[in-house]
Design an enzyme around this catalytic site. Structure first.
Site, PDB file in Angstrom:
ATOM      1  CB  CYS A 119      -0.969  -0.005   1.185  1.00 11.81           C
ATOM      2  SG  CYS A 119      -2.058  -1.437   1.229  1.00 11.81           S
ATOM      3  CG  HIS A 252      -3.138   3.448   2.122  1.00 10.35           C
ATOM      4  ND1 HIS A 252      -3.626   2.972   0.922  1.00 10.35           N
ATOM      5  CD2 HIS A 252      -3.265   2.422   3.012  1.00 10.35           C
ATOM      6  CE1 HIS A 252      -4.021   1.713   1.081  1.00 10.35           C
ATOM      7  NE2 HIS A 252      -3.816   1.363   2.330  1.00 10.35           N
ATOM      8  CG  ASN A 282      -6.715  -0.769   1.347  1.00  4.96           C
ATOM      9  OD1 ASN A 282      -5.991  -0.395   0.427  1.00  4.96           O
ATOM     10  ND2 ASN A 282      -6.235  -1.177   2.508  1.00  4.96           N
TER      11      ASN A 282
END
Length: 325
Positions: A119, A252, A282
Site C-alpha cells: 500500500c 492511503h 482499499n
C-alpha cells in the site's frame, strides 16, 4: 542548473463493476459469512468498491489510467522515458506489469519496471521516479499504482474481504527547473511482516502456502496511525515547510478512522483531507493516485497547492511525499 520534477497531470481507471455493501453481504451470505452493510460502513467508512471481471487485468487498468494522464499532460506515449509501476498483484510472474503497459500504450523508448511496497507502493514509486528525473537521464515519467486485490481475497474471511477493491491511478512526472516534489521520506520495518502479508508462492507449478491476504487489523491500525503522523511531521521539518501551509492531505485510503486520526495529529480540518475510501475501498498502491486524481478532477486540488501524499502497508512500509502541484 539544478533539476527537479513536478506532477504535470493525473489519471485513473476503475473496473466496470461496482459492488455495494448490500451486494457484498448477499454474496458473502451464500458462503456462510454473516455481516451487514451497516457493520462494514460503520467500522471502515466503505460504502462500495470496484471489482474486476475475469477479463479485466492489472495491465488493462494501469494502461487506461496512464493514457488518461498522458492526454491531460498533452504528451504522446513515444515521449515517455520512464514507467515505474507499483503493484502487489501483477498479472503474471514476469514480465513486469510496467512492461505490459509500455507495450499496450506504445511507449517504445521508455524504461519500465515494477516496484513492490504494497500500500506504500505509489509513494515509493514516486520517490524513485523523482530521483531518476533529477539525475538528468529522463525527462518524462509515468508513475502508476495499479491493483487487483480482489484476487487475493479469502471470501470467507470477513476481517479482510470487505475492505479491498481494484483500480489504478497514474501521474505524469516531468523534469523541471523548479521543484514540484519538495521532499520524500520512506521507511520500512521487516520485523512487522507478520501483521499484513500474503505468503503463498508458486513452486513447481503449484501454490505453496496460504495464497490469501491475512491481516492483524488492530496491529495495522495502531502502526498506521503512529507512523503516518510521525512521517508527515518528520518530512515537513526536513523540508523546512510550515505544516499550517499544507493545503491538502492525500493519505492511503485504508480506513476512515486512520485518516481521521492522522488529520487530527496534523491539526488539519476535515475539508483538507481527501477521502475516497467510501467509494473505492482499499485499493492498496492505487489508492493514493486514485484519490489524488479525484481531488484534481473535482477542482479541489489546484496548481500551486501544497499536498502531502502518504502510504502505509505490508512490509511493514510507510512514507510521505510533499508536493507543490
Amino acid at each position: 542548473m539544478s533539476l527537479y520534477s513536478s506532477i504535470a497531470s493525473t489519471g485513473s481507471c476503475l473496473p466496470e463493476r461496482v459492488v455495494s455493501n448490500v451486494q457484498l453481504t448477499e454474496f458473502l451470505a451464500k458462503r456462510g459469512v454473516e455481516t451487514s452493510a451497516e457493520w462494514i460502513e460503520t467500522r471502515t467508512g466503505i460504502r462500495q468498491r470496484y471489482i474486476c471481471s475475469e477479463e479485466e487485468t492489472n495491465a488493462h487498468l494501469a494502461s487506461k489510467a496512464a493514457i488518461q494522464a498522458l492526454e491531460r499532460a498533452r504528451l504522446l506515449p513515444g515521449e515517455v522515458d520512464l514507467i515505474v509501476l507499483a503493484t502487489s498483484t501483477p498479472d503474471q510472474v514476469f514480465p513486469s506489469t510496467a512492461c505490459l503497459v509500455q507495450g499496450a500504450i506504445g511507449a517504445k523508448k521508455a524504461v519500465a519496471f515494477d516496484i513492490q511496497a504494497v500500500c506504500s507502493g505509489f509513494v515509493y514509486a514516486l520517490t524513485i521516479a523523482d530521483s531518476m528525473l533529477k539525475s538528468g537521464q529522463f525527462k518524462n515519467a509515468l508513475v502508476i499504482g495499479s491493483e487487483v486485490f480482489s484476487r487475493l481475497m479469502d471470501w470467507q474471511d470477513r476481517t479482510t474481504c470487505v475492505l479491498f477493491g481494484d483500480g489504478a491511478g497514474a501521474v505524469v512526472l516531468k523534469a523541471d527547473t523548479q521543484p514540484g516534489i519538495l521532499g520524500c521520506k520512506l521507511h520500512a520495518d521487516g520485523s512487522l511482516e507478520h501483521i499484513l502479508n500474503a505468503k503463498g508462492r508458486i513452486v513447481n507449478g503449484q501454490i505453496v502456502g496460504d495464497p490469501f491476504l491475512r491481516m492483524d487489523g488492530q496491529a495495522v491500525f495502531r502502526q498506521a496511525v503512529s507512523v503516518l503522523g510521525q512521517s508527515a511531521l518528520e518530512l515537513m521539518h526536513e523540508a523546512d515547510f510550515d505544516p499550517s501551509k499544507l493545503d491538502f492531505l492525500v493519505p492511503h485510503q485504508a480506513n476512515v478512522r486512520i485518516l481521521q486520526s492522522v488529520a487530527k495529529r496534523l491539526k488539519l480540518p476535515e475539508d483538507r483531507v481527501v477521502v475516497t475510501v467510501g467509494d473505492h475501498g482499499n485499493t492498496s498502491a492505487a489508492s493514493v493516485p486514485l484519490a489524488l486524481d479525484v481531488a484534481v478532477s473535482q477542482g479541489r486540488i489546484k496548481k500551486g497547492h501544497h499536498v502531502l501524499l502518504q502510504g502505509v502497508g505490508g512490509g511493514f512500509t510507510w512514507g510521505s511525499v510533499l508536493v507543490r502541484m
